[in-house]
Design a protein around this motif. Structure first.
Motif, PDB file in Angstrom:
ATOM      1  N   THR A  10       0.854  -1.231   0.024  1.00 43.56           N
ATOM      2  CA  THR A  10      -0.080   0.030   0.040  1.00 43.56           C
ATOM      3  C   THR A  10       0.886   1.253  -0.032  1.00 43.56           C
ATOM      4  OG1 THR A  10      -0.208   0.021   2.391  1.00 43.56           O
ATOM      5  CG2 THR A  10      -1.919  -1.236   1.261  1.00 43.56           C
ATOM      6  N   GLN A  11       2.024   1.256   0.023  1.00 38.17           N
ATOM      7  CA  GLN A  11       3.225   2.314  -0.030  1.00 38.17           C
ATOM      8  C   GLN A  11       2.988   3.255   0.983  1.00 38.17           C
ATOM      9  OE1 GLN A  11       2.380   3.924  -3.905  1.00 38.17           O
ATOM     10  NE2 GLN A  11       3.349   2.124  -5.046  1.00 38.17           N
ATOM     11  N   TYR A  43       5.792  -4.646   8.834  1.00 36.77           N
ATOM     12  CA  TYR A  43       5.402  -4.026   8.023  1.00 36.77           C
ATOM     13  C   TYR A  43       5.278  -4.460   6.446  1.00 36.77           C
ATOM     14  CZ  TYR A  43       5.503  -0.523  11.915  1.00 36.77           C
ATOM     15  OH  TYR A  43       5.339  -0.049  13.295  1.00 36.77           O
ATOM     16  N   GLN A  44       5.722  -5.562   6.544  1.00 39.19           N
ATOM     17  CA  GLN A  44       5.656  -6.106   5.087  1.00 39.19           C
ATOM     18  C   GLN A  44       6.364  -5.562   3.927  1.00 39.19           C
ATOM     19  OE1 GLN A  44       3.085  -9.082   4.286  1.00 39.19           O
ATOM     20  NE2 GLN A  44       3.443  -9.695   6.322  1.00 39.19           N
ATOM     21  N   THR A  45       7.250  -4.689   4.408  1.00 35.99           N
ATOM     22  CA  THR A  45       8.165  -3.876   3.142  1.00 35.99           C
ATOM     23  C   THR A  45       9.155  -4.644   2.826  1.00 35.99           C
ATOM     24  OG1 THR A  45       9.922  -3.045   5.155  1.00 35.99           O
ATOM     25  CG2 THR A  45       7.988  -1.736   4.623  1.00 35.99           C
ATOM     26  N   ASP A  46       8.732  -5.209   1.659  1.00 37.25           N
ATOM     27  CA  ASP A  46       9.742  -6.209   0.799  1.00 37.25           C
ATOM     28  C   ASP A  46       9.827  -5.791  -0.765  1.00 37.25           C
ATOM     29  OD1 ASP A  46       7.254  -7.119   0.178  1.00 37.25           O
ATOM     30  OD2 ASP A  46       7.629  -9.189   0.534  1.00 37.25           O
ATOM     31  N   GLN A  87       6.747   1.066  -9.510  1.00 34.02           N
ATOM     32  CA  GLN A  87       6.409  -0.403  -9.730  1.00 34.02           C
ATOM     33  C   GLN A  87       7.599  -1.241  -8.930  1.00 34.02           C
ATOM     34  OE1 GLN A  87       4.262  -1.530 -11.763  1.00 34.02           O
ATOM     35  NE2 GLN A  87       5.047  -3.606 -11.635  1.00 34.02           N
ATOM     36  N   ALA A  88       7.495  -2.357  -8.328  1.00 34.00           N
ATOM     37  CA  ALA A  88       8.509  -3.012  -7.662  1.00 34.00           C
ATOM     38  C   ALA A  88       9.598  -3.331  -8.699  1.00 34.00           C
ATOM     39  CB  ALA A  88       7.704  -4.337  -6.852  1.00 34.00           C
ATOM     40  N   ILE A  89      11.041  -2.989  -8.430  1.00 34.03           N
ATOM     41  CA  ILE A  89      12.001  -3.175  -9.047  1.00 34.03           C
ATOM     42  C   ILE A  89      12.365  -4.766  -8.952  1.00 34.03           C
ATOM     43  CG2 ILE A  89      14.253  -2.400  -9.737  1.00 34.03           C
ATOM     44  CD1 ILE A  89      13.701   0.095  -8.485  1.00 34.03           C
ATOM     45  N   ASP A  90      12.621  -5.387 -10.273  1.00 33.58           N
ATOM     46  CA  ASP A  90      13.309  -6.707 -10.440  1.00 33.58           C
ATOM     47  C   ASP A  90      14.480  -6.298 -10.810  1.00 33.58           C
ATOM     48  OD1 ASP A  90      14.257  -9.115 -11.041  1.00 33.58           O
ATOM     49  OD2 ASP A  90      12.551  -9.935 -11.788  1.00 33.58           O
TER      50      ASP A  90
END
Length: 96
Positions: A10-11, A43-46, A87-90
């Motif tokens: 949720t940023q 906080y599920q920050t991954d 966007q989550a970086i891969d």
């Protein structure tokens, strides 16, 4: 050395860290996802949304401290300039 910022789905939370091996560190964060004793687990920050490279550990640690002192608004602007959609970086496919 890498300075990086993680967020949750949720940023709403940002985590700032420093490491010499970003891939390994991201794996460690995702492995501890349910560990409520750790910030990133609680906080599920991954989700990696920002990173930068520093030439040495001293400069990386100083930059990490600098970013941690910033306001949320300023951190958000930094992330948005680097990664406009958050966007989550891969790291394996990131072209920046």
């Amino acid at each position: 050395m890498y300075i990086y910022i993680l967020t949750n789905q949720t940023q709403t939370v940002l985590y700032i860290g420093v490491t010499n091996d970003l891939m390994r560190r991201l794996y460690e964060h995702s492995s501890g996802r349910g560990d409520v004793g750790k910030f990133t687990g609680r906080y599920q920050t991954d989700l990696l949304v920002y990173f930068e490279i520093s030439p040495d550990a001293t400069q990386a640690i100083e930059r990490e401290k600098q970013l941690k002192r910033w306001t949320r608004r300023k951190k958000d602007a930094l992330i948005t300039a680097f990664n406009p959609t958050w966007q989550a970086i891969d790291l394996e496919t990131w072209t920046g």
